[in-house]
Design a protein around this motif. Structure first.
Motif, short mmCIF file in Angstrom:
data_model
loop_
_atom_site.label_atom_id
_atom_site.label_comp_id
_atom_site.label_asym_id
_atom_site.label_seq_id
_atom_site.Cartn_x
_atom_site.Cartn_y
_atom_site.Cartn_z
N GLU A 193 -6.27 4.73 -11.67
CA GLU A 193 -5.25 3.89 -12.28
C GLU A 193 -3.84 4.33 -11.94
N ASN A 194 -3.67 5.58 -11.48
CA ASN A 194 -2.33 6.11 -11.25
C ASN A 194 -2.13 6.69 -9.85
N TYR A 195 -2.94 6.22 -8.89
CA TYR A 195 -2.84 6.77 -7.53
C TYR A 195 -1.48 6.53 -6.91
N ASN A 196 -0.76 5.51 -7.39
CA ASN A 196 0.54 5.16 -6.80
C ASN A 196 1.69 5.90 -7.46
N ARG A 197 1.38 6.87 -8.29
CA ARG A 197 2.42 7.67 -8.94
C ARG A 197 2.27 9.13 -8.51
N LYS A 198 3.29 9.91 -8.84
CA LYS A 198 3.22 11.34 -8.58
C LYS A 198 2.26 11.97 -9.59
N VAL A 199 1.22 12.59 -9.10
CA VAL A 199 0.19 13.18 -9.96
C VAL A 199 0.00 14.63 -9.58
N ARG A 200 0.09 15.51 -10.59
CA ARG A 200 -0.18 16.93 -10.40
C ARG A 200 -1.49 17.27 -11.11
N VAL A 201 -2.34 18.01 -10.43
CA VAL A 201 -3.65 18.31 -10.98
C VAL A 201 -3.54 19.14 -12.26
N ASP A 202 -2.59 20.09 -12.31
CA ASP A 202 -2.44 20.90 -13.52
C ASP A 202 -1.99 20.05 -14.70
N ASN A 245 -4.27 -6.14 5.69
CA ASN A 245 -4.19 -7.44 5.04
C ASN A 245 -2.79 -7.88 4.64
N THR A 246 -1.78 -7.08 4.91
CA THR A 246 -0.41 -7.47 4.57
C THR A 246 0.51 -7.18 5.75
N ASP A 247 1.72 -7.71 5.65
CA ASP A 247 2.74 -7.44 6.66
C ASP A 247 3.79 -6.47 6.15
N LEU A 248 3.49 -5.77 5.05
CA LEU A 248 4.46 -4.83 4.48
C LEU A 248 4.80 -3.73 5.47
N GLN A 252 7.12 0.87 2.86
CA GLN A 252 6.78 0.26 1.59
C GLN A 252 5.33 0.55 1.19
N ILE A 253 4.46 0.52 2.17
CA ILE A 253 3.06 0.87 1.89
C ILE A 253 2.97 2.32 1.40
N ALA A 254 3.72 3.21 2.05
CA ALA A 254 3.74 4.61 1.63
C ALA A 254 4.14 4.73 0.17
N ALA A 255 5.21 4.01 -0.20
CA ALA A 255 5.68 4.07 -1.59
C ALA A 255 4.66 3.49 -2.56
N GLN A 256 3.97 2.44 -2.16
CA GLN A 256 3.02 1.79 -3.07
C GLN A 256 1.74 2.60 -3.27
N VAL A 257 1.48 3.55 -2.39
CA VAL A 257 0.31 4.40 -2.60
C VAL A 257 0.70 5.81 -3.04
N GLY A 258 1.94 5.97 -3.47
CA GLY A 258 2.32 7.21 -4.13
C GLY A 258 3.06 8.24 -3.31
N TYR A 259 3.56 7.85 -2.12
CA TYR A 259 4.29 8.81 -1.30
C TYR A 259 5.77 8.42 -1.23
N GLU A 260 6.61 9.29 -1.75
CA GLU A 260 8.05 9.03 -1.71
C GLU A 260 8.59 9.16 -0.29
N ASN A 261 8.00 10.04 0.49
CA ASN A 261 8.45 10.29 1.86
C ASN A 261 7.49 9.62 2.84
N PRO A 262 7.94 8.60 3.59
CA PRO A 262 7.07 7.92 4.55
C PRO A 262 6.53 8.85 5.63
N SER A 276 -1.55 6.98 13.98
CA SER A 276 -0.48 6.71 13.04
C SER A 276 -0.76 5.40 12.29
N PRO A 277 -0.14 5.17 11.12
CA PRO A 277 -0.32 3.91 10.39
C PRO A 277 0.07 2.69 11.24
N LYS A 278 1.15 2.82 12.01
CA LYS A 278 1.59 1.70 12.84
C LYS A 278 0.55 1.36 13.89
#
Length: 296
Positions: A193-202, A245-248, A252-262, A276-278
């Protein structure tokens, strides 16, 4: 509980209900008393657990051949169906608060709070917080469902304070009440439910109420990977779907899956798929859909 003429009343009230021992936890009665010098009390055997916590002064507890000389911040337990008596000191009579409770989880809570059938006495340092809880319970003595629910919630808070303090003071290792599978299931659901956010295991382990090593060990055993690996695999699976499936744009894809740095996203993606993703997007038809299989 009847009024005792041996008491010099400062603040005394009580709630009495001894018919709730079939529920998980229920308050039976509680109170705060200031004893006269030398006052002696020998309550009848009851089916409940009774804890006294001494606010100030001194006194003596006798229970089945054992004698305890107690003072400020000492707490003592009288277990169900055990005969005990206690007497206030003649020079410095004690003032104490008490709480009686019962239920299916009562003994479990007491053992986690440092009490037991043979451990009847312990020191308490959180007396001010406990006193406030008892005081609040005594402010709502009316026998209504609303007040009963409130008193029981306060009683559970009272026990939680005793448990937390004991575990902190004596560095006890808590035994977790749920199965490893239950904690892993919760952790897995949270990550999904939170894969797109910053998550720390601790922080995830703390949220669940277990330590990080126990979570990692249980997750590895049941899922075949660590929580962090599961999260990375999940993010890559989501990213692959968006690349196909998208043209993002990749950032933007990096940000939507939880990575601030592409760049971090692209580096991890390339480590996983060797491309590479491209370039993956350009050659997507020749790559199978990624699976979150926890492969290291």
């Amino acid at each position: 509980m009847e009024h005792n003429p041996g008491m010099n009343l400062r603040f005394k009230a009580f709630l009495d209900n001894e018919s709730q021992d079939s529920v998980e936890l229920a308050l039976n009665y509680c109170g705060i008393e200031e004893c006269r010098p030398g006052y002696f009390h020998s309550p009848p055997k009851r089916s409940i657990y009774l804890i006294h916590i001494i606010l100030r002064g001194k006194g003596t507890l006798e229970i089945e051949g054992q004698t305890f000389h107690l003072g400020e911040n000492d707490a003592f337990l009288i277990p169900p169906y055990r005969k005990g008596s206690y007497q206030a000191d003649r020079e410095e009579p004690w003032v104490y608060m008490w709480i009686g409770f019962s239920g299916l989880k009562a003994y479990e809570c007491l053992t986690k709070a440092g009490f037991g059938q043979q451990r009847l006495v312990r020191q308490v340092t959180c007396t001010e917080r406990l006193h406030e809880i008892i005081r609040r319970m005594l402010e709502i003595p009316q026998l209504t469902l609303v007040n009963e629910l409130r008193r029981n919630s306060m009683m559970q808070w009272f026990l939680s304070e005793l448990i937390e303090e004991y575990q902190t003071l004596y560095k006890t290792q808590d035994t977790y009440p749920y199965s490893a599978a239950a904690y892993v299931s919760y952790a897995k659901e949270f990550l999904v439910e939170n894969y797109n956010r910053k998550v720390r295991v601790d922080e995830l382990a703390d949220r669940i109420g277990i330590n990080r090593s126990y979570l990692a060990k249980s997750f590895k055993k049941l899922m075949g990977c660590s929580p962090q690996q599961f999260l990375v695999n999940l993010r890559m699976e989501k990213a692959v779907g968006m690349l196909k499936n998208t043209d993002l744009p990749v950032n933007q894809i990096a940000a939507q899956v939880g990575y601030e740095n592409p760049l971090t996203f692209s580096k991890i993606f390339k480590q996983r798929y060797g491309i590479s993703p491209k370039n993956y997007r350009e050659s997507a038809a020749s790559f199978p859909t990624a699976q979150n299989d926890c492969v290291e």
